[in-house]
Design an enzyme around this catalytic site. Sequence first.
Site, PDB file in Angstrom:
ATOM      1  N   VAL A  95       2.643 -13.551  -5.363  1.00 25.40           N
ATOM      2  CA  VAL A  95       2.487 -13.414  -6.818  1.00 25.40           C
ATOM      3  C   VAL A  95       2.260 -11.950  -7.204  1.00 25.40           C
ATOM      4  O   VAL A  95       2.015 -11.628  -8.358  1.00 25.40           O
ATOM      5  CB  VAL A  95       1.299 -14.289  -7.307  1.00 25.40           C
ATOM      6  N   HIS A 149       5.667 -19.249  -6.645  1.00 24.26           N
ATOM      7  CA  HIS A 149       4.275 -19.550  -7.007  1.00 24.26           C
ATOM      8  C   HIS A 149       3.824 -18.712  -8.193  1.00 24.26           C
ATOM      9  O   HIS A 149       2.629 -18.492  -8.392  1.00 24.26           O
ATOM     10  CB  HIS A 149       3.340 -19.338  -5.804  1.00 24.26           C
ATOM     11  N   ASN A 209       7.230 -13.462  12.040  1.00 20.62           N
ATOM     12  CA  ASN A 209       5.840 -13.715  11.669  1.00 20.62           C
ATOM     13  C   ASN A 209       4.885 -13.174  12.731  1.00 20.62           C
ATOM     14  O   ASN A 209       5.241 -13.132  13.916  1.00 20.62           O
ATOM     15  CB  ASN A 209       5.609 -15.227  11.500  1.00 20.62           C
TER      16      ASN A 209
END
Length: 238
Positions: A102, A118, A207
């Site tokens: 965000v 989101h 990741n």
Amino acid sequence: MKELETVRDWVQSSKQTVILTGAGMSTESGIPDFRSSSGWWKNIDPHTVAHITALENNYDLFHEFYSMRLSTLDSCEPHDGHFILADWEKRGLVHTIATQNVDGFHAKAGNQIIAELHGSIQNFRCHQCESQATREAFLNKEKCLNCGGKLRPNVVLFGESLPENSWMKALNAIREAELVIVIGTSLEVYPVNQLPTMTKGKTVFINKDITSNANGFDLVIEGKAKEILTNINLLLTH
Ligand code: NAD
Ligand code: APR
């Protein structure tokens, strides 16, 4: 190195590449993620601050949490990894960025086609009448000028559904993709964690921590987003 060369080849040959990012894309900008050892949810129960019920029943705690996240953001900037993805879009190597973040850093770095799944912490609205509000009004805990309702950032809270337009933008791009590269997410949160399963294309997972959620990806690369994107970019440039 072989893995990075494979990603380079796939990026070069793919007609449509979608990048799906999570909080791990921004930790090297100084923004904590949520579920790793230094994440927000280590000491805070997300349902007490980031759930729709927190906004409605415990506004002070909700307001304190998002004010703290906003002040953290003030001293942070996109890192080289964000700028590399923006350069890849300019070079026609990336079609869409779908992000759970965000922070607005993909746009700040220069990407144009972005699905903020989101929402965004960079803009605000009244929870009751949806009127737009300013950052100052939210930080000062003011009431909505239109209806007296509670002000909130435009983020998607636990328990809320995702913005339909962002979801469809990401889903359509992923359905058509020949390559989906997922970077910096635990893939713990539904429904975004279902997106990588919805492509017919190749899938790559980059990741720091590799869990069973990486099962099923064509290629899994353990490591840090900025370093890995920088090294792939070096291979692409030559
Ligand atoms: P949740 O755990 O409350 O589950 C949301 C709904 O999705 C529930 O009906 C649950 O049964 C269902 N669900 C969960 N995992 C699923 C899966 N793997 N397959 C099918 N159905 C599944 O979810 P939440 O974390 O409270 O989030 C609810 C909504 O809030 C979701 O749309 C989510 O994207 C959004 N959201 C969540 C977070 C978060 O941190 N969880 C953050 C931002 C937005
Ligand atoms: N490079 C690569 N991976 C990283 C890095 C890094 N520099 N830093 C952290 N990671 C990894 C962590 O190992 C972790 O697996 O990124 C992942 C971040 O996962 P989460 O903290 O769960 O964040 P995310 O997947 O984005 O969470 C999804 O949950 O609470 C909600 O709204 C919040 O959008 C968020 C959603």
